[in-house]
Design a protein around this motif. Sequence first.
Motif, PDB file in Angstrom:
ATOM      1  N   GLU A  70       0.602  -1.280   0.170  1.00 31.10           N
ATOM      2  CA  GLU A  70       0.036   0.087  -0.004  1.00 31.10           C
ATOM      3  C   GLU A  70       0.884   1.329  -0.170  1.00 31.10           C
ATOM      4  O   GLU A  70       2.134   1.231   0.319  1.00 31.10           O
ATOM      5  N   LYS A  71       0.217   2.389  -0.204  1.00 30.87           N
ATOM      6  CA  LYS A  71       0.830   3.808  -0.198  1.00 30.87           C
ATOM      7  C   LYS A  71       2.203   3.702  -0.931  1.00 30.87           C
ATOM      8  O   LYS A  71       2.571   3.441  -2.292  1.00 30.87           O
ATOM      9  N   SER A  72       3.280   4.307  -0.164  1.00 36.06           N
ATOM     10  CA  SER A  72       4.502   4.344  -0.781  1.00 36.06           C
ATOM     11  C   SER A  72       5.083   3.400  -1.333  1.00 36.06           C
ATOM     12  O   SER A  72       6.108   3.049  -2.194  1.00 36.06           O
ATOM     13  N   SER A  73       5.121   2.044  -0.235  1.00 39.04           N
ATOM     14  CA  SER A  73       5.639   0.968  -0.748  1.00 39.04           C
ATOM     15  C   SER A  73       5.080   0.470  -1.973  1.00 39.04           C
ATOM     16  O   SER A  73       6.062  -0.090  -3.053  1.00 39.04           O
ATOM     17  N   ALA A  74       3.801   0.570  -2.319  1.00 30.43           N
ATOM     18  CA  ALA A  74       3.341   0.013  -3.539  1.00 30.43           C
ATOM     19  C   ALA A  74       3.960   0.929  -4.842  1.00 30.43           C
ATOM     20  O   ALA A  74       4.270   0.470  -5.843  1.00 30.43           O
ATOM     21  N   GLY A  91      15.131   2.841  -4.483  1.00 25.13           N
ATOM     22  CA  GLY A  91      16.252   3.232  -3.393  1.00 25.13           C
ATOM     23  C   GLY A  91      15.569   3.903  -2.334  1.00 25.13           C
ATOM     24  O   GLY A  91      15.956   3.777  -1.260  1.00 25.13           O
ATOM     25  N   PHE A  92      14.183   4.639  -2.546  1.00 29.91           N
ATOM     26  CA  PHE A  92      13.760   5.263  -1.510  1.00 29.91           C
ATOM     27  C   PHE A  92      13.152   4.410  -0.559  1.00 29.91           C
ATOM     28  O   PHE A  92      12.520   5.004   0.527  1.00 29.91           O
ATOM     29  N   MET A  93      13.041   3.231  -0.661  1.00 37.61           N
ATOM     30  CA  MET A  93      12.613   2.048   0.411  1.00 37.61           C
ATOM     31  C   MET A  93      13.620   2.383   1.665  1.00 37.61           C
ATOM     32  O   MET A  93      13.111   1.938   2.624  1.00 37.61           O
ATOM     33  N   VAL A  94      14.557   2.789   1.566  1.00 38.91           N
ATOM     34  CA  VAL A  94      15.503   2.887   2.722  1.00 38.91           C
ATOM     35  C   VAL A  94      14.939   3.895   3.581  1.00 38.91           C
ATOM     36  O   VAL A  94      15.439   3.931   4.816  1.00 38.91           O
ATOM     37  N   VAL A  95      14.207   4.920   3.085  1.00 39.62           N
ATOM     38  CA  VAL A  95      13.611   6.301   3.638  1.00 39.62           C
ATOM     39  C   VAL A  95      12.494   5.300   4.621  1.00 39.62           C
ATOM     40  O   VAL A  95      11.782   4.672   4.158  1.00 39.62           O
ATOM     41  N   PRO A  96      12.528   5.648   6.153  1.00 36.79           N
ATOM     42  CA  PRO A  96      11.513   5.062   6.927  1.00 36.79           C
ATOM     43  C   PRO A  96       9.988   5.134   6.416  1.00 36.79           C
ATOM     44  O   PRO A  96       9.655   6.088   5.918  1.00 36.79           O
ATOM     45  N   LYS A  97       9.503   4.136   6.654  1.00 37.20           N
ATOM     46  CA  LYS A  97       8.051   3.967   5.835  1.00 37.20           C
ATOM     47  C   LYS A  97       6.965   5.038   6.427  1.00 37.20           C
ATOM     48  O   LYS A  97       6.104   5.757   5.753  1.00 37.20           O
ATOM     49  N   ILE A  99       7.768   8.193   7.084  1.00 32.75           N
ATOM     50  CA  ILE A  99       8.186   9.293   6.333  1.00 32.75           C
ATOM     51  C   ILE A  99       7.679   9.187   5.199  1.00 32.75           C
ATOM     52  O   ILE A  99       6.856   9.958   4.526  1.00 32.75           O
ATOM     53  N   ARG A 100       8.020   8.103   4.279  1.00 33.73           N
ATOM     54  CA  ARG A 100       7.405   7.919   3.007  1.00 33.73           C
ATOM     55  C   ARG A 100       5.797   8.211   2.887  1.00 33.73           C
ATOM     56  O   ARG A 100       5.157   8.779   1.893  1.00 33.73           O
ATOM     57  N   ASN A 101       5.484   7.378   3.809  1.00 39.95           N
ATOM     58  CA  ASN A 101       3.965   7.469   3.785  1.00 39.95           C
ATOM     59  C   ASN A 101       3.117   8.566   4.127  1.00 39.95           C
ATOM     60  O   ASN A 101       2.037   9.141   3.714  1.00 39.95           O
TER      61      ASN A 101
END
Length: 133
Positions: A70-74, A91-97, A99-101
């Motif tokens: 879901e969301k940024s992970s998707a 590579g942005f997956m290293v940013v804590p979820k 923050i991304r979400n």
Amino acid sequence: MNNNHKIILFDGVCNLCNGAVTFIIERDKRNVFKFAALQNEIGQKLISKFNIDTSKVDSIILIDGEKHYEKSSAALRIAKYLSGAYPLLFGFMVVPKFIRNAVYDYIAKNRYKWFGKRDECMIPTPDLKKKFL
């Protein structure tokens, strides 16, 4: 349903989401994705199967086999399969979820105000129909 494809569920009445679907289709050179609107029958069945709370997640959802994102992970997992430099965004997956979400939620919350809304779901052209479930 072909299990070789990853399925993208999207808000069929959201102009931003429909634009994102068009953007993805144009860059899905390996034919990885199929699409279904959250509002249609197949979308509703998948929401139910994966027990997705659409009051919390109401934009893009990626279904990959028996997992869903879901969301940024998707969004970042989708980018991984696109042509061009877009896979680098993964590579942005290293940013804590959280923050991304937070960024994702801010955009999602304002998407109708910024990009508008349709009265009904997008109807794909005959050429694109094969990409939709």
